[in-house]
Design an enzyme around this catalytic site. Structure first.
Site, PDB file in Angstrom:
ATOM      1  N   ASP A  10       1.241  -0.906   0.087  1.00 42.24           N
ATOM      2  CA  ASP A  10       0.184  -0.210   0.053  1.00 42.24           C
ATOM      3  C   ASP A  10       0.839   1.367  -0.040  1.00 42.24           C
ATOM      4  OD1 ASP A  10      -3.423   0.737   1.925  1.00 42.24           O
ATOM      5  OD2 ASP A  10      -2.005   1.615   0.053  1.00 42.24           O
TER       6      ASP A  10
HETATM    7  C1  GLC Z   1      -4.479   4.195  -0.265  1.00 40.05           C
HETATM    8  C2  GLC Z   1      -5.082   2.924   0.349  1.00 40.05           C
HETATM    9  C3  GLC Z   1      -5.859   2.008  -1.040  1.00 40.05           C
HETATM   10  C4  GLC Z   1      -5.259   3.173  -2.000  1.00 40.05           C
HETATM   11  C5  GLC Z   1      -3.746   3.249  -2.183  1.00 40.05           C
HETATM   12  C6  GLC Z   1      -3.481   3.913  -3.897  1.00 40.05           C
HETATM   13  O1  GLC Z   1      -3.557   5.499   0.689  1.00 40.05           O
HETATM   14  O2  GLC Z   1      -4.857   2.957   1.500  1.00 40.05           O
HETATM   15  O3  GLC Z   1      -6.476   1.716  -0.080  1.00 40.05           O
HETATM   16  O4  GLC Z   1      -5.920   1.908  -3.398  1.00 40.05           O
HETATM   17  O5  GLC Z   1      -3.166   4.016  -1.540  1.00 40.05           O
HETATM   18  O6  GLC Z   1      -5.342   5.393  -3.638  1.00 40.05           O
END
Ligand code: GLC
Length: 735
Positions: free
Chosen positions: A282
């Protein structure tokens, strides 16, 4: 991907390659192509594939792309920019490896559907799959090859803002939804993705929803048994459905950040489940191993994440800036890099990026917001609505009604209808509650709309006008709840009350004595105890998406009989949280009569609305529960049947739920667990027999020795309209 391995071995066992099976030839060619390409790649080019950038426009990033040091972008929804970046990668870099473009299409791309917690309330995986297929088609048409969905985190704490993004508290239902979403997004796992499909991404692996205090990103203390029985199964189900990718979470579990957990990312994911897609971290969660306190710097963070099993790093550059040095210093083997790159390249081949790396700028206009997509959004909005209370039968409202007061800060709000993670949804495309009602009501009906107050804040100067509107109307509909910014990532709440002065507004309007419907629009369960006590009719619409106003108006005027049931428990107050239906009995189960039992002195211990709860405009009667045979061996199935009658005056859908309780185990067992459900349509007066079949396989759990087994003994069976209101019987499972 797993399916490909099975099919491949099946094919090899036949040792023939007919023309009809050339899809596997492609599969075999893909493996060969991956190997050929890998042999040509420099170490830096390999590590480039393992980097996903969030910056699309800067010159510095264009140079990195040209050097082959970027494998993916996230958040690029400008198709021209997307193709520009792709052109540099494909036509200017040394090996021409295409980029893969990821985006958060969580519950819709341009056509926004109800939030996933609302979709779950439909208990309709097939419909959820169609929603995913449309979301994939719209995303792909706009140059997105990979979506960071479905989010399959189990959530038992409504304070956690991301409860909105998942399917609620139940593992069985979330697993079915996970599979439906993967299939809708990717297709049926023949190893290749069609032109309207995208790579899915199961997230956030794992246990993210167990954040202490419901506070996002907070510590999670999860036992091995709870991890395996509650939090992991939806991910495993998604892997079995062929999910191409998985995203690790921000959280730690009992001291180990999941982004550095070899146990989760390699031992379980690869070793036990045979997952062969790729894992993306993430956003900056690799670098966050430093504040987590298990890495001293980005070099150590990168090394730990890589050795745990993270193949691609999102946004931070621990890999990009440090891995080649670590390889050259012999601190990590290039083989580990190769393994990650193979996984990434394979998905790029499967999606067809090598054959067709560019998106057609003319395509989106004929795909986005297609009328069929809007109709599906309206259908999902209808089926997501939950009727929580309707004591005086105020709903459905007659189409001949002469006047309606529509009051509340969410009555004519566009942005809030889309909820959190609204993709590229435009507020201007949203049908508000006001517009939906105006469209549905007769021309003679006077609609007196007053905002009354804001979602937050303490201004009450709109109250008087609201009261006046109510006084001159036959019925009052109050659209209240949360704004779209009050749930989702980094939007946890310490309170589950209606925000601002919305409750005070309802109290003032209630004094008029007019029939009131409270329409709750929210991203999470709210503690609406006062409303439940004082208001005769309550409708839960979640954040219903682009077509929310129409879908909800269909329910309000009776063109659709509400069938939704909540999949996350509604507490009486925030003090009860976490609260969930499949809890343990304890040695002192709560009792009205016994004082020294597990209860509160200032609140009833039961929830306001239990898991699986939802009413209809008709009534359903359950009878004649049968369990046959009443004794089964480990190999035998047991059949459970029940008669359901529509005793009301209109047709309606009912979600018949099957729960089971393992009365005595080698470890404590939940007081009930959902093991099956069926959504049936009954005309008025119609009766149907609904049957379920259970085997010992579905009764397995992790026993005292952490073995996944079924244990002999008595099992209670509960069948009903929600997790509390059930007919009961039992059967015995023998050795
Ligand atoms: C975030 C989220 C995740 C998302 C990613 C890209 O912080 O936790 O769910 O897919 O960033 O936007």
């Amino acid at each position: 991907m797993k399916i490909r391995i099975k099919l491949l071995s099946f094919l090899l066992s036949l040792s023939i390659l007919s023309a009809a099976q050339n899809v596997f030839a492609v599969g075999l060619t893909t493996e060969k192509k991956v190997e050929e390409l890998l042999q040509k790649m420099t170490l830096e080019e390999k590590i480039g594939q393992m980097y996903q950038s969030r910056d699309g426009g800067q010159d510095s990033i264009l140079k990195l792309v040209q050097k082959g040091n970027v494998g993916s972008f996230l958040g690029i929804t400008d198709i021209i920019l997307r193709n520009k970046l792709q052109k540099i990668a494909v036509e200017k870099s040394r090996l021409g490896i295409p980029l893969i473009f990821g985006f958060d299409t969580i519950h819709g791309y341009k056509t926004v559907f109800p939030i996933p917690l609302g979709q779950a309330a439909s208990w309709n995986p097939k419909l959820a799959e169609k929603v995913a297929a449309v979301s994939a088609k719209e995303s792909r048409s706009d140059g997105i090859d990979w979506v960071f969905a479905p989010m399959v985190d189990i959530a038992r704490d409504a304070r956690w803002g991301r409860i909105a993004e998942g399917f609620g508290e139940d593992t069985y239902l979330a697993s079915l939804m996970a599979q439906a979403k993967v299939r809708g997004l990717q297709g049926y796992g023949d190893g290749l993705f069609g032109p309207d499909k995208v790579a899915a991404c199961l997230k956030h692996y794992a246990g993210y929803g167990a954040a202490e205090g419901g506070r996002d990103y907070n510590t999670c203390e999860i036992s091995q048994r709870t991890l395996r029985e509650i939090y992991l199964p939806p991910f495993q189900a998604g892997v079995q459905a062929g999910a191409a990718t998985i995203m690790s979470g921000f959280n730690e579990i009992s001291g180990v950040p999941v982004t550095a957990s070899r146990f989760l990312l390699t031992d379980i994911l690869r070793g036990e489940w045979g997952f062969d897609g790729f894992v993306v971290s993430d956003y900056t969660s690799v670098r966050e191993l430093i504040p987590h306190g298990i890495a001293i710097d980005e070099t150590q963070a990168g090394k730990k994440a890589l050795l745990a099993g993270i193949d691609m790093e999102m946004s931070s550059r621990c890999y990009l800036n440090n891995l080649s040095r670590l390889v050259r210093q012999d601190k990590i083997s290039e083989k580990v890099i190769d393994q990650a790159v193979r996984r990434i390249l394979r998905i790029k081949f499967d999606i067809g990026l090598f054959d067709n790396p560019y998106a057609d700028p003319n395509k989106p206009s004929s795909v986005l917001l297609h009328k069929d997509h809007l109709e599906l959004a309206r259908e999902m909005a209808r089926q997501s609505v939950v009727l929580l209370k309707n004591t005086n039968g105020i709903l459905p409202v007659s189409k001949d009604i002469k006047s309606i007061a529509l009051i509340g800060p969410l009555a004519d709000s566009r942005e809030d209808m889309m909820g959190t993670w609204k993709g590229v949804g435009d507020a201007e495309d949203v049908v508000t509650i006001l517009e939906g009602i105006q469209d549905k009501a007769s021309a003679e009906c006077k609609i007196n709309y007053v905002k009354g107050c804001d979602v937050k804040g303490d201004l009450i100067d709109g109250f008087a006008q609201a009261v006046e509107a109510a006084k001159k109307s036959d019925v009052v509909i109050m659209a209240v709840g949360e704004s779209e910014k009050m749930s989702g990532e980094a939007h946890s709440r310490a309170s589950l009350d209606l925000p601002g002065v919305q409750r005070e507004l309802i109290e003032e309007v209630q004094k008029t004595g007019k029939p009131i419907v409270v329409l709750l629009l929210t991203g999470r369960p709210l503690a609406i105890t006062w409303i439940d006590k004082n208001i005769p009719t309550i409708l839960l619409g979640w954040h219903p998406g682009t077509q929310g106003g129409n879908g909800i108006a269909d329910v309000i005027f009776g063109d659709y009989n509400p069938s939704g049931k909540i999949t996350a428990t509604f507490p009486r107050n925030v003090g009860q949280v976490p609260i969930y239906y499949n809890c343990k009995n304890t040695g002192r189960p709560p009792s009205e009569s016994e004082y020294h039992t597990s209860r509160y002195i200032d609140s009833h211990w039961t929830p306001l609305y239990p898991f699986g709860y939802g009413l209809s405009y008709t009534t359903f009667h359950y009878s004649n529960l049968k369990v046959s045979p009443d004794k089964i061996s480990m190999e035998q199935p047991v059949t459970i049947s029940v008669d359901v009658k529509n005793a009301g005056k209109r047709a309606g859908e009912e979600i018949v739920q099957l729960y089971v309780r393992d009365v005595v185990g080698s470890v404590t067992r939940p007081v009930k667990e959902l093991k099956g459900f069926e959504k049936i349509l009954l005309k008025h007066g119609e009766k149907k027999t609904v049957s379920f079949t259970l085997t010992a396989e579905q009764l397995k759990f992790y026993n005292i020795d952490n073995q996944f087994v079924a244990e002999s003994g008595m099992f209670k069976v509960m069948v009903g309209k929600n997790s509390v209101d059930c007919l009961e019987s039992e059967f015995e499972l023998t050795k």
